[in-house]
Scaffold this motif. Structure first.
Motif, mmCIF file in Angstrom:
data_model
loop_
_atom_site.group_PDB
_atom_site.id
_atom_site.type_symbol
_atom_site.label_atom_id
_atom_site.label_comp_id
_atom_site.label_asym_id
_atom_site.label_seq_id
_atom_site.Cartn_x
_atom_site.Cartn_y
_atom_site.Cartn_z
ATOM 1 N N LYS A 230 0.826 -1.217 0.000
ATOM 2 C CA LYS A 230 0.000 0.000 0.000
ATOM 3 C C LYS A 230 0.857 1.263 0.000
ATOM 4 N N LYS A 231 1.934 1.266 0.788
ATOM 5 C CA LYS A 231 2.813 2.442 0.857
ATOM 6 C C LYS A 231 3.422 2.749 -0.502
ATOM 7 N N PHE A 233 2.428 1.571 -3.426
ATOM 8 C CA PHE A 233 1.358 1.841 -4.386
ATOM 9 C C PHE A 233 1.018 3.335 -4.361
ATOM 10 N N THR A 234 0.841 3.877 -3.151
ATOM 11 C CA THR A 234 0.506 5.295 -2.992
ATOM 12 C C THR A 234 1.616 6.183 -3.548
ATOM 13 N N PHE A 235 2.869 5.840 -3.207
ATOM 14 C CA PHE A 235 4.004 6.617 -3.711
ATOM 15 C C PHE A 235 4.049 6.599 -5.237
ATOM 16 N N PHE A 237 1.639 5.918 -7.428
ATOM 17 C CA PHE A 237 0.499 6.617 -8.020
ATOM 18 C C PHE A 237 0.713 8.133 -7.975
ATOM 19 N N LEU A 238 1.132 8.642 -6.818
ATOM 20 C CA LEU A 238 1.350 10.084 -6.669
ATOM 21 C C LEU A 238 2.526 10.564 -7.524
ATOM 22 N N GLY A 656 3.737 -2.982 -5.488
ATOM 23 C CA GLY A 656 3.201 -1.653 -5.202
ATOM 24 C C GLY A 656 3.630 -0.632 -6.240
ATOM 25 N N GLY A 660 0.696 0.942 -8.628
ATOM 26 C CA GLY A 660 0.404 2.373 -8.491
ATOM 27 C C GLY A 660 0.562 3.117 -9.800
ATOM 28 N N TRP A 664 -2.457 4.528 -12.479
ATOM 29 C CA TRP A 664 -2.489 5.950 -12.847
ATOM 30 C C TRP A 664 -2.889 6.134 -14.310
#
Length: 699
Positions: A230-231, A233-235, A237-238, A656, A660, A664
């Motif tokens: 999750k960490k 993935f978030t990184f 994607f952002l 991840g 991510g 996107w």
């Protein structure tokens, strides 16, 4: 006195030795108990095959199937390198349903607990769904039929050899060809899994992973792995979102950063800040990543600059860089020759090993025995371990009748034979009949070979269909399109056959019923037949330079597959000067390198590059290979610092990064379709060009 003491010492030594031996035996027995997976789960009842097929399992499969289809489609349309996503599918399936059931349990309304069998159903369905994004040919034979790709070649681009993508015919095509492979191997599932005891390394690894999730210790580790996923993935994607702001034009953004200088950038040596390919590099073996880099250095660092120096002698000086009669022709056709050489060698090797393995298996059987296609017991089953006894008993319990497989195959083959000529009028009904006669044998060979080597040769069988059917149809009767369509038919059959047998192996080791595996594969395939064309259509409509060399999504294998079909139909007349000689050299070189790798053995072969991996950057360049090598370097350093942690969390971190950045593409596609463009163009110029721009901009 001394003698009695020595006797006592000997007796004491003997007694201690006996005690030590007994302790060792107890430890060994305990280790055997621990190693017995099914003893850990023997207190848990195995649900019926109907109970394994839950609504929540298919809902989660649908969500994850869409996610992974986006990822596979992006990889397909950028480089064509697709790593195994089984670990990610199993891990995310476990996380979503475990969270769901935990919430229901706390609410007091949980009716059915989450089992490893249901986890296996999810993993099977997700991989079947996303697998269509590859076998459906959206980055190869289907897009190779399009006008965009046909325009890149002056040969065979008449209307008879062009068919632009359309949702209607793509979905129909997939529905009539994607299920045949499933029915073709069902009658031989027992001989593959139980009698021949084929390993299916990916299926076995996935089963071990799922089994470990459902132990107390494994569940704790899985929770930590999901948190890591999750960490990152978030990184990822952002990071993709942040990069988008700077891509307001051609050649803009971080993806065009000249990391090693402008000259290196011109020759496609740069780091493009892709989280996807850093993650792919962490999953792929070191050898593949190094092979990609070696191929990039050999082609873009040495060969292409030397050939470009021959401009005006080997090809016209005024030829467009994207023309197949110029430098692009050398890039494409030499890459094809390496791929064909590597494919031919491995096809012969795996087929030979398959036939020899079958021969050895049947030679060991007693005279008068028959091929075990149903629930008949084998003589060898008496000496099975506890785990294998339990697994064999349950694997043979819920059988799929052989008549279902035969009726299913024949029915779909008839429907397909009638339907396909209406989609591709160049593909005559008798071509299809011939393919369907040989397809079950080739599907079995591919499934068996995959069980031995973990290597599916689906694309190789597809290329075989390109050359045979294309040459049979001929240039004047749309042979190029007929060859590409035949490739799709063959590739779907043999690919889904090996996928299903992998899933049977996973199900065997997790006590999931063959019926639930088969139904899950069918449902996953059906979802993929709709989801994959829709996702591709989104890319096709959102990115107008899709398939154009040098663009964000160049779809490299589309031009490769089309030109293979042109070669099969028209021969070598399309090649520029000396290109055929170079193709022969690299074709033979690919075979020789593979033979050398096999001759030296595994320990030394790991230092020799893989020809198939080397071929990819010949056309694309080295930018993604640099990303992947960075991923390898991160994993290597992590392993040196803490090997256990790297082994446990490396795949989760890589997944991840891939997921991510991959997801996107959905919002970026929607923004492109809505006409919302990035506000900034960040471009990198030489000082000389910058001075010229400044002079132009100043009044």
């Amino acid at each position: 006195m001394d003698r009695s003491n020595s006797v006592n010492r000997r007796e004491a030594h003997t007694t201690n030795g006996t005690k030590k031996t007994q302790e060792e035996l107890l430890v060994q027995e305990e280790e055997q108990e621990v190693l017995s997976v099914e003893r850990i789960f023997e207190s848990k009842q195995v649900p019926s095959w109907q109970s394994q097929l839950t609504l929540r399992a298919f809902f989660v499969s649908l969500i994850l199937g869409i996610l992974f289809t986006f990822i596979v489609m992006k990889l397909n349309l950028t480089t064509g390198i697709i790593p195994s996503l089984n670990v990610s599918a199993g891990l995310l399936g476990f996380f979503f349903v475990k969270t769901w059931t935990k919430f229901l349990d706390k609410s007091g309304i949980l009716k059915q607990p989450f089992t490893r069998q249901e986890n296996t159903v999810i993993q099977t369905c997700v991989v079947a769904t996303s697998g269509i994004a590859y076998s459906g040919g959206f980055g190869s034979y289907v897009f190779g039929m399009s006008e965009v790709v046909a325009k890149q070649s002056t040969e065979a681009n008449a209307a008879d050899n062009v068919k632009n993508p359309s949702l209607g015919w793509m979905i129909t095509f997939l529905f009539v060809v994607s299920f045949l492979g499933l029915f073709s191997v069902v009658p031989l599932r027992k001989i593959m899994i139980i009698d021949f005891k084929l390993i299916y390394p990916s299926g076995t690894a996935t089963a071990h992973l799922i089994n470990s999730f459902h132990t107390p210790q494994g569940a704790k580790l899985a929770k930590k792995q999901v948190n890591a996923l999750k960490k990152f993935f978030t990184f990822s994607f952002l990071w993709g979102f942040f990069q988008w702001f700077f891509t307001g034009g051609d050649g803009c953004g971080f993806g065009s950063f000249p990391t090693f200088g402008l000259k290196a950038f011109e020759n496609r040596f740069y780091f493009d800040f892709s989280a996807t390919y850093v993650g792919v590099g962490m999953i792929c073996p070191y050898l593949i990543n190094v092979s990609l880099l070696v191929g990039g250095i050999l082609s873009w660092g040495i060969m292409w600059p030397l050939i470009e120096d021959r401009k005006g002698h080997w090809y016209p000086a005024d030829q467009s860089p994207s023309s197949l009669h110029g430098i692009q022709g050398y890039r494409v056709f030499i890459a094809i020759s390496i791929i064909l050489g590597d494919g031919l060698y491995n096809f012969i090797k795996v087929l030979g090993r398959t036939l020899y393995g079958i021969y050895c298996q049947f030679r060991e059987k007693k005279a008068g025995s028959v091929l075990p296609v149903g629930a008949r017991a084998s003589p060898a089953e008496a000496s099975l371990s506890y785990d294998d006894q339990i697994r064999t008993e349950l694997f043979l319990k819920d059988q799929i009748p052989t008549w279902v497989a035969i009726v299913g195959y024949v029915s779909i083959a008839i429907i397909s034979t009638i339907t396909l000529p209406h989609i591709f009028h160049q593909l005559k009904w008798y071509y299809i009949v011939v393919i369907y006669i040989f397809a079950p044998v080739l599907a079995f060979c591919n499934a068996y070979g995959c069980g031995l080597t973990d290597w599916s040769l689906a694309s190789t069988y597809g290329k075989l269909a390109i050359f045979t059917i294309g040459a049979w149809a001929g240039a004047s009767h749309g042979g190029v399109l007929a060859g590409l369509a035949a490739c799709g038919v063959m590739m779907n059959i043999v690919s889904t056959a090996s996928d299903l047998t992998q899933d049977f192996k996973t199900g065997y080791m997790t006590l999931a019923s063959p019926r639930s595996m088969f139904i899950s594969q069918i449902i996953g395939t059906a979802m993929g037949c709709v989801i994959s064309p829709c996702v591709f259509w989104l890319f096709y409509k959102a990115f107008h330079d899709l398939g154009v060399p040098g663009s964000e999504y160049p779809a490299p294998y589309a031009i490769v597959y089309r030109n293979m079909s042109i070669l099969g139909v028209e021969g070598f007349s399309a090649l520029p000067k000396n290109c055929l000689t170079l193709c022969y050299i690299f074709f033979i070189g690919a075979i020789a390198i593979n033979a050398l790798r096999d001759a030296l053995g595994k320990n030394k072969a790991k230092y020799i590059p893989l020809p198939m991996a080397m071929a990819i950057p010949f056309y694309l360049g080295s930018y993604f290979a640099i990303d992947m090598c960075l991923g390898s370097l991160i994993l290597f350093i992590w392993t040196k610092i803490n090997k256990a942690k790297a082994n446990a969390f490396g795949p989760a971190v890589a997944s991840g990064l891939i997921c991510g950045d991959g997801i996107w593409t959905l919002p970026s596609s929607i923004l492109a379709l809505s006409g919302v463009n990035p506000p900034i163009c960040m471009k990198f110029l030489s000082r000389k060009d910058n001075i010229r721009v400044d002079k132009f901009m100043k009044p």
